[in-house]
Design an enzyme around this catalytic site. Sequence first.
Site, PDB file in Angstrom:
ATOM      1  N   TYR A  22      47.254  41.898  34.885  1.00  0.00           N
ATOM      2  CA  TYR A  22      46.185  41.611  35.836  1.00  0.00           C
ATOM      3  C   TYR A  22      46.311  42.487  37.076  1.00  0.00           C
ATOM      4  O   TYR A  22      45.326  43.082  37.538  1.00  0.00           O
ATOM      5  CB  TYR A  22      46.238  40.134  36.210  1.00  0.00           C
ATOM      6  CG  TYR A  22      45.128  39.673  37.119  1.00  0.00           C
ATOM      7  CD1 TYR A  22      43.845  39.477  36.623  1.00  0.00           C
ATOM      8  CD2 TYR A  22      45.364  39.407  38.470  1.00  0.00           C
ATOM      9  CE1 TYR A  22      42.817  39.032  37.457  1.00  0.00           C
ATOM     10  CE2 TYR A  22      44.351  38.964  39.302  1.00  0.00           C
ATOM     11  CZ  TYR A  22      43.079  38.778  38.784  1.00  0.00           C
ATOM     12  OH  TYR A  22      42.073  38.344  39.621  1.00  0.00           O
ATOM     13  N   SER A  44      41.011  42.166  43.537  1.00  0.00           N
ATOM     14  CA  SER A  44      41.824  40.983  43.822  1.00  0.00           C
ATOM     15  C   SER A  44      42.885  41.366  44.833  1.00  0.00           C
ATOM     16  O   SER A  44      43.212  42.550  44.993  1.00  0.00           O
ATOM     17  CB  SER A  44      42.490  40.486  42.530  1.00  0.00           C
ATOM     18  OG  SER A  44      43.478  39.507  42.801  1.00  0.00           O
TER      19      SER A  44
END
Length: 250
Positions: free
Chosen positions: A142, A129
């Site tokens: 995350y 990401s």
Amino acid sequence: MRVLITAGASGIGYAMGQAFEAAGYDVWVTDVDETALAACPDNWTMRRVDAASESDMSALFAEVSATGPLDVVCANAGVAGPTAKVEDVAWDDWKSCVDVTLGGAFLTAKYAAPIMKTAGAGAIVLTSSTAGVFGYPNRAPYAAAKWGVIGLMKTLAMELGPFGVRANAICPGAVEGPRMEGVLEREAAAKGMSRDAVYEGYAAGTSMKTFVRASDIADMAVFLSSSGAGRVSGQVISVDGHTENPDPKP
């Protein structure tokens, strides 16, 4: 040719399945969502697998290795985790995010590596990401997990390269779809902003002023697995419209 995609029954993983099928691959997908699996095309091979469960993953790859070659594996499983200041993140929420997002990638690589080393070829594509290249306020679990995915990928590229196996990571930006909608709503609540203001902040934080599509990520995965990327390994490829600001503001 055969590809295995974790978390492949929806979102980015499903788009990957479609793109690999169009490129001539036999598609295997795993997911924990049995309803989504049931909605996948009938010619795909579907398995209900928890990417963070070693027993599940061991059994899956035993079946894969017994039924033919594995040319590509896409370690795509991940969860968004909580949206909260670091001091407000519950330990269990931290662990559940890291277990799936980083642990699932590790287990995928652990069991794919011997199959591909024996074959002397293969491509491992890991979904990281933009949170894996930027610090990301209010998304500590995350961001940490996605940074870890990149470190894992770099190590895989070094370990497996001598055996003809390549590893690369794709870093999606904000991807249109239900999962991102949940992130937008949680971030809006955490920051006291409207959902639309958060959305606009994400889009404004890219040089292309737009979200990306799951198909954009899928197309990159197919390319990285192709002969056209035969000497591309150990790379972090962002597909994000060029993210400039990871902390959207109104």
